[in-house]
Enzyme design. Structure first.
Site, PDB file in Angstrom:
ATOM      1  N   MET A   1       0.849  -1.194   0.000  1.00  0.00           N
ATOM      2  CA  MET A   1       0.000   0.000   0.000  1.00  0.00           C
ATOM      3  C   MET A   1       0.876   1.232   0.000  1.00  0.00           C
ATOM      4  O   MET A   1       1.829   1.315   0.759  1.00  0.00           O
ATOM      5  CB  MET A   1      -0.895   0.008   1.234  1.00  0.00           C
ATOM      6  CG  MET A   1      -1.696   1.294   1.402  1.00  0.00           C
ATOM      7  SD  MET A   1      -2.930   1.501   0.127  1.00  0.00           S
ATOM      8  CE  MET A   1      -4.020   0.170   0.543  1.00  0.00           C
ATOM      9  N   CYS A   2       0.543   2.158  -0.847  1.00  0.00           N
ATOM     10  CA  CYS A   2       1.285   3.408  -0.902  1.00  0.00           C
ATOM     11  C   CYS A   2       0.335   4.552  -1.196  1.00  0.00           C
ATOM     12  O   CYS A   2      -0.772   4.348  -1.683  1.00  0.00           O
ATOM     13  CB  CYS A   2       2.358   3.359  -1.993  1.00  0.00           C
ATOM     14  SG  CYS A   2       3.573   2.057  -1.751  1.00  0.00           S
TER      15      CYS A   2
END
Length: 627
Positions: free
Chosen positions: A1-2
């Site tokens: 996740m970014c």
């Protein structure tokens, strides 16, 4: 996740103005382990790239990444299959290396056609002054765009921030393909023209499915200076799933129920289906493909990151790395049972169960909260803790999903008594809901804005935050989940006729109408659910993973005729999601196998908390930001 973001400007005075502090703050929450910015300037344009990383696998790779040719890459995704990524590798670096090796548009499309897993990306190709971006086929990762100053600038971002009274707001990038823009041409022409490379299905015989106009899925509200056109070469991405099998039975279907089903909707009904050898084989195949999907999603993470945490009460030697949004319903129960096969046996699994308390509460006396002295976890200052981890009246938190959740916990404990199942009771007061909706959630749910989006968005935000309590025979302890990966059952209802509207269509138009409804549900899941849920869960520095939307799971279910998946001639709690209920029986979960579908807004009672006379499709004033 970014959290990924790129602000593009075609004039010096408008440079980077979209990348305001509120957007940066929201991006940092998604990626707490690394933050970095990179500016690429040209005579005609300027691009500011901003990357914020949640480290989950391989080597921590700060983003944006740049190569020796000046190409820049931002990646918010997980490669679960299709492109080789070793356990010690960073999929960001693997994808960037593959992109840098691409010499043509078709090479880029071929690469993204192979990737199985959720993704959104932004890629700057220096040699062609091109910016590429897009979301995966299902839209499992959020990507928004915003245009301002009559086409003089635009911004792409995982998450935005709504500002009251501002006309140019964020909108979701449609998950209809990959977009590309020639930045030099746009600067000269003063027109923002995106080329679209749509998804199309290619059969085993190499026949390309002629899709309906993919441009119809792009938003109608684009400014006059912005347009989306088909790419001139008619190139496309290969759809990662097979088309839905719409075959209809040639003869009336035989019933599996017969005389063995004394009570319709009983366990005997499901047992009768499993006496059919063919049906049992199909169910076993479904369990196997779903099992592989769950396995990939619980093993692709760096567990050593979770060994220390001051915020989590030490209830066991190891911390949970995986959590499940858990109602005790058949979707979350099957996911939990399959996760149990692959999560290390000495590692707990967090079951996140949310309830909204209908009575106003203040902090209860300590004596009523705990039988053992424990400190509440540290809560960030922007998330005031209202002291509602345990209600004064325990019955107030016994919402339907709490009742079924506790029953599900007992069933999982009977399947594997040696596993530590952390049943996290997350109780939310009206005051806390209203305060945090205003401070955080309204910015994440937007640009979606209905009553339904409000209910689901708030419920998922509080559940995935993971702050609640563990109730045991000895004590009631405050608890904050340490899990960075959150499994959710979304996708099961859409594919397996779990909603009441599926029954309405079946009753009026039969199996043909049901097929059309299922196809429509899956086609719109990106814009209806997944971008919102990704923004809401990602706000806690956690990653949502969706086993039911694994490409192989969807292809398997799409390959089956509808009557092998559901039987809506049977009552609720049996006929919808029939194949999943049969899988639950095979996994030793007979109690949850018979539970009827209950939407989270009703199971958690959030729909009863404020206005009760609203329609789900109404625009929700509670999501509007105040001036």
């Amino acid at each position: 996740m970014c959290g990924i973001c790129c602000s593009v400007s075609f004039s010096v005075e408008h440079a980077s103005e979209d990348l305001k502090e509120d957007v940066l703050y929201n991006l940092r929450r998604r990626g707490p382990n690394s933050s970095k910015q990179l500016l690429k300037s040209n005579v005609n344009y300027q691009c500011l790239f901003s990357g914020h990383v949640l480290h989950l696998r391989g080597v921590l790779t700060p983003q944006p990444v740049e190569d020796e040719s000046g190409n820049v890459f931002l990646w918010n995704g997980e490669v679960f299959n299709g492109v080789k990524v070793e356990a010690e590798d960073s999929d960001t670096q693997v994808m960037f290396n593959s992109l840098s090796a691409c010499s043509s548009e078709s090479d880029i499309l071929s690469l993204f056609s192979k990737v199985q897993g959720p993704w959104s990306f932004i890629y700057y190709q220096a040699s062609s002054h091109s910016l590429w971006f897009g979301r995966d086929f299902f839209g499992r990762r959020s990507l928004l765009w915003r245009f301002s100053n009559l086409g003089k600038s635009f911004c792409l971002s995982s998450v935005g921030a709504q500002i009251s009274g501002v006309a140019d707001q964020w909108q979701e990038v449609p998950a209809c393909g990959i977009f590309q823009i020639d930045l030099n041409s746009a600067a000269v022409s003063r027109c923002v023209i995106f080329k679209l490379y749509p998804w199309k299905y290619v059969s085993k015989d190499n026949v390309v499915e002629e899709c309906a106009n993919d441009l119809t899925r792009t938003p109608a509200g684009l400014p006059a200076c912005v347009s989306v056109v088909a790419n001139e070469a008619k190139l496309y991405l290969s759809k990662p799933i097979v088309p839905l099998n719409k075959k209809l039975p040639q003869v009336p279907l035989k019933t599996h129920c017969g005389n063995s089903c004394s009570v319709p909707g009983s366990r005997e009904t499901l047992d009768a289906f499993l006496t059919d050898e063919y049906m049992k084989k199909v169910v076993q195949q479904f369990i196997e493909v779903l099992n592989v999907a769950v396995k990939r999603r619980v093993l692709c993470l760096a567990r050593e990151e979770n060994l220390t945490s001051k915020e989590v009460l030490k209830t066991c030697s190891k911390k949970a790395s995986v959590a499940i949004l858990f109602s005790g319903g058949v979707d979350s129960m099957v996911i939990a049972a399959l996760a149990d096969r692959h999560v290390p046996s000495d590692e707990p699994v967090d079951l996140l169960n949310v309830a909204f308390m209908t009575k106003r509460k203040t902090r209860p006396p300590i004596a009523k909260v705990e039988r053992k002295q424990q400190k509440l976890p540290n809560i960030p200052s922007e998330e005031p803790y209202q002291g509602t981890a345990v209600p004064q009246d325990p019955d107030d938190a016994e919402v339907p999903d709490r009742v079924t959740g506790k029953a599900g916990l007992k069933e999982l404990q009977s399947v594997n008594p040696s596993r530590t199942w952390n049943f996290v009771e997350i109780n939310v007061s009206l005051e806390e809901l209203q305060e945090l909706r205003r401070a955080r959630i309204c910015h994440l749910v937007q640009p979606l804005d209905t009553v339904l989006d409000d209910s689901i968005g708030c419920a998922v935000w509080f559940a995935s935050r993971g702050i609640g309590c563990l109730v045991t025979q000895d004590a009631v302890r405050s608890y904050k989940s340490s899990a960075k990966v959150i499994l959710t059952g979304i996708g099961a209802d859409e594919q397996l006729a779990g909603y009441s509207r599926h029954r309405v269509r079946f009753q009026s138009l039969g199996l043909e109408g049901l097929n059309e409804e299922i196809e429509m549900e899956l086609g719109r899941i990106s814009s209806r659910n997944l971008g919102r849920d990704d923004r809401v869960i990602g706000d806690h520095g956690k990653e949502a993973r969706f086993p039911f939307l694994d490409e192989n799971v969807v292809s398997f279910l799409n390959s089956l005729p509808v009557w092998e998946k559901v039987d809506l001639s049977l009552p609720r709690g049996i006929g919808e999601k029939l194949i999943l209920r049969l899988a639950a029986m095979e996994l030793g979960l007979p109690v949850s196998a018979l539970l009827p579908k209950r939407a989270i807004q009703f199971g958690s009672r959030i729909a009863k908390l404020e206005k009760t006379n609203e329609k789900a499709s109404d625009k929700c004033g509670r999501l509007q930001t105040l001036p």
